[in-house]
Design a protein around this motif. Structure first.
Motif, PDB file in Angstrom:
ATOM      1  N   VAL A  39      28.465  24.915  -7.283  1.00  0.00           N
ATOM      2  CA  VAL A  39      27.137  24.212  -7.408  1.00  0.00           C
ATOM      3  C   VAL A  39      25.467  23.861  -6.336  1.00  0.00           C
ATOM      4  CG1 VAL A  39      28.906  23.799  -9.249  1.00  0.00           C
ATOM      5  CG2 VAL A  39      28.858  21.877  -7.228  1.00  0.00           C
ATOM      6  N   GLY A  40      26.461  24.681  -4.841  1.00  0.00           N
ATOM      7  CA  GLY A  40      25.311  24.599  -3.949  1.00  0.00           C
ATOM      8  C   GLY A  40      26.468  24.815  -2.716  1.00  0.00           C
ATOM      9  N   GLY A  41      25.329  25.119  -1.714  1.00  0.00           N
ATOM     10  CA  GLY A  41      25.704  25.793  -0.942  1.00  0.00           C
ATOM     11  C   GLY A  41      25.403  27.816  -1.227  1.00  0.00           C
ATOM     12  N   ARG A  42      25.873  28.382  -0.651  1.00  0.00           N
ATOM     13  CA  ARG A  42      26.227  30.054  -1.500  1.00  0.00           C
ATOM     14  C   ARG A  42      27.114  29.595  -2.622  1.00  0.00           C
ATOM     15  NH1 ARG A  42      25.476  35.344  -0.202  1.00  0.00           N
ATOM     16  NH2 ARG A  42      25.173  35.011   2.218  1.00  0.00           N
ATOM     17  N   VAL A  43      26.082  29.907  -3.701  1.00  0.00           N
ATOM     18  CA  VAL A  43      26.613  29.911  -4.551  1.00  0.00           C
ATOM     19  C   VAL A  43      27.209  31.460  -5.299  1.00  0.00           C
ATOM     20  CG1 VAL A  43      25.765  27.736  -5.761  1.00  0.00           C
ATOM     21  CG2 VAL A  43      24.671  30.300  -6.147  1.00  0.00           C
ATOM     22  N   LEU A  49      30.103  33.241   7.419  1.00  0.00           N
ATOM     23  CA  LEU A  49      30.337  32.687   8.869  1.00  0.00           C
ATOM     24  C   LEU A  49      29.170  31.882   9.015  1.00  0.00           C
ATOM     25  CD1 LEU A  49      32.400  31.378  11.163  1.00  0.00           C
ATOM     26  CD2 LEU A  49      30.359  32.956  12.443  1.00  0.00           C
ATOM     27  N   GLY A  50      29.676  30.545   8.670  1.00  0.00           N
ATOM     28  CA  GLY A  50      29.025  29.160   8.882  1.00  0.00           C
ATOM     29  C   GLY A  50      28.003  28.689   7.785  1.00  0.00           C
ATOM     30  N   GLU A  51      28.268  29.779   6.341  1.00  0.00           N
ATOM     31  CA  GLU A  51      27.822  29.151   5.742  1.00  0.00           C
ATOM     32  C   GLU A  51      28.748  28.165   4.422  1.00  0.00           C
ATOM     33  OE1 GLU A  51      24.974  32.647   3.687  1.00  0.00           O
ATOM     34  OE2 GLU A  51      27.253  33.003   3.333  1.00  0.00           O
ATOM     35  N   THR A  52      27.679  27.087   3.894  1.00  0.00           N
ATOM     36  CA  THR A  52      29.206  26.325   3.159  1.00  0.00           C
ATOM     37  C   THR A  52      28.928  26.388   1.344  1.00  0.00           C
ATOM     38  OG1 THR A  52      27.441  24.751   2.482  1.00  0.00           O
ATOM     39  CG2 THR A  52      28.786  23.994   4.457  1.00  0.00           C
ATOM     40  N   VAL A  53      29.852  25.863   1.209  1.00  0.00           N
ATOM     41  CA  VAL A  53      29.853  25.994  -0.310  1.00  0.00           C
ATOM     42  C   VAL A  53      30.423  24.537  -1.344  1.00  0.00           C
ATOM     43  CG1 VAL A  53      32.756  27.573  -1.210  1.00  0.00           C
ATOM     44  CG2 VAL A  53      31.395  27.905  -2.805  1.00  0.00           C
ATOM     45  N   THR A  54      29.606  24.773  -2.861  1.00  0.00           N
ATOM     46  CA  THR A  54      30.371  22.815  -3.576  1.00  0.00           C
ATOM     47  C   THR A  54      30.613  23.423  -4.398  1.00  0.00           C
ATOM     48  OG1 THR A  54      28.602  22.064  -1.378  1.00  0.00           O
ATOM     49  CG2 THR A  54      30.021  21.044  -3.979  1.00  0.00           C
ATOM     50  N   TRP A  55      31.997  23.187  -4.505  1.00  0.00           N
ATOM     51  CA  TRP A  55      32.734  23.926  -5.731  1.00  0.00           C
ATOM     52  C   TRP A  55      32.890  22.569  -6.331  1.00  0.00           C
ATOM     53  CZ3 TRP A  55      33.128  29.049  -6.149  1.00  0.00           C
ATOM     54  CH2 TRP A  55      33.897  29.841  -4.765  1.00  0.00           C
ATOM     55  N   GLU A  56      32.822  23.066  -8.152  1.00  0.00           N
ATOM     56  CA  GLU A  56      32.548  21.567  -9.425  1.00  0.00           C
ATOM     57  C   GLU A  56      33.769  22.501 -10.220  1.00  0.00           C
ATOM     58  OE1 GLU A  56      29.437  18.980 -10.807  1.00  0.00           O
ATOM     59  OE2 GLU A  56      29.789  20.261 -12.057  1.00  0.00           O
ATOM     60  N   LEU A  66      33.972  19.651  -4.324  1.00  0.00           N
ATOM     61  CA  LEU A  66      34.461  19.954  -3.003  1.00  0.00           C
ATOM     62  C   LEU A  66      33.815  21.117  -1.967  1.00  0.00           C
ATOM     63  CD1 LEU A  66      38.095  20.382  -1.785  1.00  0.00           C
ATOM     64  CD2 LEU A  66      36.204  21.972  -1.119  1.00  0.00           C
ATOM     65  N   THR A  67      33.027  20.825  -0.918  1.00  0.00           N
ATOM     66  CA  THR A  67      32.373  21.576  -0.367  1.00  0.00           C
ATOM     67  C   THR A  67      33.654  21.801   1.381  1.00  0.00           C
ATOM     68  OG1 THR A  67      30.488  19.937  -0.744  1.00  0.00           O
ATOM     69  CG2 THR A  67      30.320  21.570   1.175  1.00  0.00           C
ATOM     70  N   ALA A  68      33.266  23.353   0.756  1.00  0.00           N
ATOM     71  CA  ALA A  68      34.277  24.045   2.947  1.00  0.00           C
ATOM     72  C   ALA A  68      32.930  25.083   3.211  1.00  0.00           C
ATOM     73  CB  ALA A  68      35.209  24.584   1.231  1.00  0.00           C
ATOM     74  N   ARG A  69      33.222  24.471   4.238  1.00  0.00           N
ATOM     75  CA  ARG A  69      32.495  25.479   5.206  1.00  0.00           C
ATOM     76  C   ARG A  69      33.396  26.389   5.878  1.00  0.00           C
ATOM     77  NH1 ARG A  69      27.876  24.347   7.384  1.00  0.00           N
ATOM     78  NH2 ARG A  69      28.028  22.145   7.000  1.00  0.00           N
ATOM     79  N   ILE A  70      33.093  28.079   6.150  1.00  0.00           N
ATOM     80  CA  ILE A  70      33.495  29.351   6.989  1.00  0.00           C
ATOM     81  C   ILE A  70      33.032  28.878   8.574  1.00  0.00           C
ATOM     82  CG2 ILE A  70      33.796  31.472   7.221  1.00  0.00           C
ATOM     83  CD1 ILE A  70      34.569  31.204   4.275  1.00  0.00           C
ATOM     84  N   VAL A  84      35.053  20.477   4.089  1.00  0.00           N
ATOM     85  CA  VAL A  84      33.309  19.353   5.030  1.00  0.00           C
ATOM     86  C   VAL A  84      33.483  17.621   4.460  1.00  0.00           C
ATOM     87  CG1 VAL A  84      31.195  19.404   4.786  1.00  0.00           C
ATOM     88  CG2 VAL A  84      32.492  21.177   5.151  1.00  0.00           C
ATOM     89  N   ASN A  85      34.016  17.997   2.665  1.00  0.00           N
ATOM     90  CA  ASN A  85      33.784  16.831   2.180  1.00  0.00           C
ATOM     91  C   ASN A  85      34.337  17.047   0.219  1.00  0.00           C
ATOM     92  OD1 ASN A  85      32.327  14.621   0.655  1.00  0.00           O
ATOM     93  ND2 ASN A  85      31.262  15.541  -0.213  1.00  0.00           N
ATOM     94  N   GLY A  86      35.452  15.996   0.080  1.00  0.00           N
ATOM     95  CA  GLY A  86      36.313  16.227  -1.278  1.00  0.00           C
ATOM     96  C   GLY A  86      37.182  15.226  -1.377  1.00  0.00           C
TER      97      GLY A  86
END
Length: 168
Positions: A39-43, A49-56, A66-70, A84-86
């Motif tokens: 739902v956010g970042g790379r979808v 590398l360096g990108e985030t993804v927010t999962w719901e 939950l947001t994770a970063r590579i 990163v957050n979750g």
């Protein structure tokens, strides 16, 4: 703080296993039973590398994000994603790909700390660690099915994780 380590041999080249493991679309397919979606970042596509993804997703009847970063990437050998957050206090998830014979040994190491101190440790022992092992195992089995089918040039059968979206 549990550390879950799983290994799975895939009869496919490391590059293919690596790319399927960092595919946002592949991850959503493997977690469809939880309603997980980016739902956010790379979808979609391949996270870099360096990108985030927010999962719901819904876990234990609760909608969570939950947001994770590579944080590390060495294609096709290894990458790391970190929370990163979750809901976890922290997690560090390392993916390794080692060429062996005509295939790849894939090693997942998921090192995490639950929230809530002693209560979180109790939850780990009672159900959370087993739940996380199941999620990781399910994901890796689907990656294996897709990687081996593609490496063999065989179309995926219904029920083997096939869908209509484009894939790496």
């Amino acid at each position: 703080m549990p550390v879950i380590r799983q290994q799975l041999y895939m009869e496919a080249p490391p590059e293919l296993c690596f790319d399927l493991s960092r595919s946002i679309d592949m991850h959503m397919d493997s977690m469809a039973h939880t309603g997980e979606r980016a739902v956010g970042g790379r979808v979609g596509g391949l996270i870099e590398l360096g990108e985030t993804v927010t999962w719901e997703a819904v876990h234990f009847g609760i909608r969570q994000r939950l947001t994770a970063r590579i944080t590390e990437m060495n294609r096709p050998h290894r990458f790391v994603d970190e929370m990163v957050n979750g809901a976890f206090r922290r997690f560090y998830h390392e993916h390794r790909f080692e060429a062996q014979g005509s295939g790849t040994l894939v090693t997942d190491t998921f090192d995490y700390t639950s929230p809530l101190g002693l209560l979180g440790q109790l939850a780990d022992r009672i159900f959370l660690e087993a739940y996380m092992k199941g999620l990781l195992g399910r994901r890796n089995e689907l990656i294996k099915q897709r990687a081996e089918a593609r490496a063999a040039g065989t179309p995926l059968a219904e029920g083997a994780g096939s869908d209509t979206r484009s894939r790496p």
